[in-house]
Design a protein around this motif. Sequence first.
Motif, PDB file in Angstrom:
ATOM      1  N   THR A  87       0.812  -1.220   0.000  1.00  0.00           N
ATOM      2  CA  THR A  87       0.000   0.000   0.000  1.00  0.00           C
ATOM      3  C   THR A  87       0.844   1.268   0.000  1.00  0.00           C
ATOM      4  O   THR A  87       0.305   2.362  -0.139  1.00  0.00           O
ATOM      5  CB  THR A  87      -0.979   0.009   1.188  1.00  0.00           C
ATOM      6  N   LEU A 122       0.706   1.033  -4.086  1.00  0.00           N
ATOM      7  CA  LEU A 122      -0.599   0.882  -4.730  1.00  0.00           C
ATOM      8  C   LEU A 122      -1.724   1.242  -3.767  1.00  0.00           C
ATOM      9  O   LEU A 122      -1.579   1.118  -2.545  1.00  0.00           O
ATOM     10  CB  LEU A 122      -0.781  -0.564  -5.200  1.00  0.00           C
ATOM     11  N   SER A 123      -2.851   1.642  -4.312  1.00  0.00           N
ATOM     12  CA  SER A 123      -4.015   2.002  -3.517  1.00  0.00           C
ATOM     13  C   SER A 123      -4.639   0.780  -2.850  1.00  0.00           C
ATOM     14  O   SER A 123      -4.892  -0.242  -3.501  1.00  0.00           O
ATOM     15  CB  SER A 123      -5.051   2.670  -4.437  1.00  0.00           C
ATOM     16  N   ASP A 160      -7.858  -0.154  -4.605  1.00  0.00           N
ATOM     17  CA  ASP A 160      -7.646  -0.869  -5.864  1.00  0.00           C
ATOM     18  C   ASP A 160      -7.252  -2.325  -5.607  1.00  0.00           C
ATOM     19  O   ASP A 160      -7.721  -3.232  -6.296  1.00  0.00           O
ATOM     20  CB  ASP A 160      -6.564  -0.190  -6.704  1.00  0.00           C
ATOM     21  N   ILE A 161      -6.408  -2.543  -4.607  1.00  0.00           N
ATOM     22  CA  ILE A 161      -6.002  -3.912  -4.256  1.00  0.00           C
ATOM     23  C   ILE A 161      -7.224  -4.717  -3.825  1.00  0.00           C
ATOM     24  O   ILE A 161      -7.429  -5.848  -4.278  1.00  0.00           O
ATOM     25  CB  ILE A 161      -4.922  -3.910  -3.153  1.00  0.00           C
ATOM     26  N   LYS A 162      -8.048  -4.127  -2.976  1.00  0.00           N
ATOM     27  CA  LYS A 162      -9.244  -4.816  -2.465  1.00  0.00           C
ATOM     28  C   LYS A 162     -10.191  -5.187  -3.609  1.00  0.00           C
ATOM     29  O   LYS A 162     -10.700  -6.309  -3.664  1.00  0.00           O
ATOM     30  CB  LYS A 162      -9.957  -3.932  -1.450  1.00  0.00           C
ATOM     31  N   LYS A 163     -10.411  -4.278  -4.542  1.00  0.00           N
ATOM     32  CA  LYS A 163     -11.294  -4.556  -5.681  1.00  0.00           C
ATOM     33  C   LYS A 163     -10.732  -5.682  -6.550  1.00  0.00           C
ATOM     34  O   LYS A 163     -11.468  -6.566  -6.978  1.00  0.00           O
ATOM     35  CB  LYS A 163     -11.476  -3.296  -6.529  1.00  0.00           C
ATOM     36  N   ALA A 164      -9.435  -5.637  -6.804  1.00  0.00           N
ATOM     37  CA  ALA A 164      -8.810  -6.669  -7.629  1.00  0.00           C
ATOM     38  C   ALA A 164      -8.861  -8.030  -6.942  1.00  0.00           C
ATOM     39  O   ALA A 164      -9.132  -9.045  -7.588  1.00  0.00           O
ATOM     40  CB  ALA A 164      -7.372  -6.292  -7.954  1.00  0.00           C
ATOM     41  N   PHE A 197      -5.469  -8.440 -13.401  1.00  0.00           N
ATOM     42  CA  PHE A 197      -5.186  -8.129 -12.001  1.00  0.00           C
ATOM     43  C   PHE A 197      -4.244  -6.932 -11.883  1.00  0.00           C
ATOM     44  O   PHE A 197      -4.513  -5.991 -11.142  1.00  0.00           O
ATOM     45  CB  PHE A 197      -4.586  -9.355 -11.292  1.00  0.00           C
ATOM     46  N   VAL A 255      -5.128  -3.300 -10.063  1.00  0.00           N
ATOM     47  CA  VAL A 255      -4.436  -2.740  -8.893  1.00  0.00           C
ATOM     48  C   VAL A 255      -3.693  -1.456  -9.244  1.00  0.00           C
ATOM     49  O   VAL A 255      -3.137  -0.795  -8.381  1.00  0.00           O
ATOM     50  CB  VAL A 255      -3.467  -3.736  -8.202  1.00  0.00           C
ATOM     51  N   PHE A 261       0.053  -8.967  -1.925  1.00  0.00           N
ATOM     52  CA  PHE A 261      -0.767  -7.764  -2.067  1.00  0.00           C
ATOM     53  C   PHE A 261      -1.606  -7.523  -0.826  1.00  0.00           C
ATOM     54  O   PHE A 261      -1.850  -6.387  -0.445  1.00  0.00           O
ATOM     55  CB  PHE A 261      -1.658  -7.869  -3.314  1.00  0.00           C
ATOM     56  N   THR A 262      -2.066  -8.599  -0.186  1.00  0.00           N
ATOM     57  CA  THR A 262      -2.830  -8.500   1.054  1.00  0.00           C
ATOM     58  C   THR A 262      -2.707  -9.823   1.803  1.00  0.00           C
ATOM     59  O   THR A 262      -2.781 -10.887   1.177  1.00  0.00           O
ATOM     60  CB  THR A 262      -4.312  -8.140   0.789  1.00  0.00           C
TER      61      THR A 262
END
Length: 103
Positions: free
Chosen positions: A4, A7-8, A11-15, A30, A34, A71-72
Amino acid sequence: MAMTDVLSADDIKKAMGAFAAADSFNHKKFFEMVGLKKKSQDDVKKVFHILDQDQSGFIEEDELKFVLKGFTPDGRDLSDKETKTFLAAGDKDGDGKIGIDGR
């Protein structure tokens, strides 16, 4: 450095949500979702180094399987099929790993 930082988080959560189902991962879509495609080469390298868990300068197949966790933390593991497809797309010289320059 955290993902983070580059990257936002939104955006990560949506992807991540778009590819939550097994065997749904599409690396091109993907990375677009992101926001990585709009980032500078320097930011792309930062993301690469975050994903390169052992800091070898390459992302090997065993690291690629867990790429979404980079990413998460609650990201799912890629299936064997997804991992092999992703590796084949990024491994330009056939050595079984992806370098920052695609080799």
